[in-house]
Design a protein around this motif. Structure first.
Motif, PDB file in Angstrom:
ATOM      1  N   SER A 168       0.834  -1.207   0.000  1.00  0.00           N
ATOM      2  CA  SER A 168       0.000   0.000   0.000  1.00  0.00           C
ATOM      3  C   SER A 168       0.866   1.253   0.000  1.00  0.00           C
ATOM      4  O   SER A 168       0.596   2.221  -0.731  1.00  0.00           O
ATOM      5  N   ILE A 176      -6.911   3.995   4.923  1.00  0.00           N
ATOM      6  CA  ILE A 176      -6.988   2.587   4.542  1.00  0.00           C
ATOM      7  C   ILE A 176      -6.726   1.712   5.766  1.00  0.00           C
ATOM      8  O   ILE A 176      -6.186   2.166   6.771  1.00  0.00           O
ATOM      9  N   TYR A 234      -5.162  -5.400   0.992  1.00  0.00           N
ATOM     10  CA  TYR A 234      -4.493  -5.025  -0.245  1.00  0.00           C
ATOM     11  C   TYR A 234      -5.540  -4.380  -1.153  1.00  0.00           C
ATOM     12  O   TYR A 234      -6.563  -4.988  -1.469  1.00  0.00           O
ATOM     13  N   TYR A 235      -5.259  -3.143  -1.598  1.00  0.00           N
ATOM     14  CA  TYR A 235      -6.257  -2.379  -2.338  1.00  0.00           C
ATOM     15  C   TYR A 235      -5.985  -2.283  -3.837  1.00  0.00           C
ATOM     16  O   TYR A 235      -6.911  -2.057  -4.609  1.00  0.00           O
ATOM     17  N   TYR A 267     -11.446   2.291   2.271  1.00  0.00           N
ATOM     18  CA  TYR A 267     -10.560   3.172   1.522  1.00  0.00           C
ATOM     19  C   TYR A 267     -11.404   4.407   1.221  1.00  0.00           C
ATOM     20  O   TYR A 267     -12.259   4.388   0.330  1.00  0.00           O
TER      21      TYR A 267
END
Length: 301
Positions: free
Chosen positions: A36, A118, A123-124, A214
């Motif tokens: 990130s 976040i 995991y974005y 997020y």
């Protein structure tokens, strides 16, 4: 002024069973947070603020400060149960932090620029950081916030139920309402359902847009959290499991007429470690991204 990335890393990892925020998953020992942070730096963010518990601050700093030195500015906020609770009496048995919106409130006085929030253990994907950065530098203001939205069917765990903020939007992708749904899972018949407090199951659409925490805000959102926190405590202080969620505050921001929250879809696929059994899947997913050239074999070499 470059936007800031706030990383929520103060959770107690009760379901996961260990301090998952600092567990290694990448080929060179990288945590999920490392990916990130790497994506945030690539997108143009100027500072990282870690929200952590003070009792593991030294361990945390020893891991992240050497590899991030000279790459991006970093700062720390400690989330404490007593912060912003006034003279209220906190139940002696309360150990769980007050939740994500309280964590953001603990940043009061530290953040004066647009910022994204976040989770440390999610995991974005790079697309999410690019879209968040673009929003923060071109559209974000005190009356316009955003949620980076993920399709529900791409955010489930095979190893147990999850909680998600399910977004209801209008034709312009403005948030109408957000409902925090807990105990979401896929049943044997293939339907995605959530279980309400009465134990009744309700079906959710496969492509429902959900918040994975997020979110992008102007700095005044911290004051919005403070304005709603007292009311939350007055209603819930004796409920040991109650949490003050960011998406719920964002929903109150909209319903009270203070402004709008855009829901910006991302093409990124989410993955995370809600349960210990999720860890091999996360490691395999990262290995696949590295093999495809999305990330170097060593992020900080």
């Amino acid at each position: 002024m470059k936007p800031t990335l706030v990383i929520l890393a103060a959770g107690m990892a009760s379901r996961y069973g260990s301090m998952k925020q600092i567990e290694s998953f990448g080929p060179s020992g990288e945590t999920i947070m490392d990916y990130s942070i790497y994506d945030a730096i690539q997108a143009g963010f100027g500072k990282i603020v870690f929200i952590i518990r003070e009792d593991f601050a030294d361990q945390f700093k020893a891991i992240f400060e050497p590899k991030l030195k000279g790459r991006i500015e970093i700062d720390y906020v400690y989330q404490d149960l007593k912060s912003f609770t006034g003279n209220r009496v906190i139940p002696a048995d309360r150990t769980k932090p007050w939740g994500t919106a309280h964590a953001v409130l603990c940043c009061k006085g530290k953040i004066h620029e647009p910022f994204a929030v976040i989770n440390a253990d999610d995991y974005y994907g790079r697309d999410a950081f690019i879209k968040a950065y673009d929003f923060l530098v071109t559209k974000c203001n005190e009356k316009t916030y955003c949620i980076i939205g993920y399709e529900l069917n791409k955010t489930l765990s095979d190893n147990g139920s999850v909680s998600r903020g399910v977004c209801e939007v209008d034709a312009d992708n403005n948030l109408i309402d957000i409902n925090e749904r807990t105990k979401i899972s896929r049943q044997a018949n293939g339907h995605i359902v959530f279980e309400d407090e009465a134990g009744t199951y309700h079906v959710l659409p496969e492509n429902a847009m959900v918040s994975m925490n997020y979110l992008c805000f102007a700095p005044g959102f911290i004051d919005v959290c403070e304005s709603f926190f007292g009311e939350f405590l007055d209603k819930n202080i004796n409920n040991l499991k109650s949490e003050f969620f960011i998406p719920v505050v964002a929903g109150q921001f909209v319903s009270s007429g203070k402004g709008v929250v855009k829901v910006i879809p991302t093409s990124s696929k989410w993955f995370g470690v809600t349960y210990k059994e999720d860890a091999p899947v996360v490691q395999a997913s990262i290995d696949k991204l590295v093999a495809a050239g999305e990330y170097p074999n060593n992020l900080w070499a």
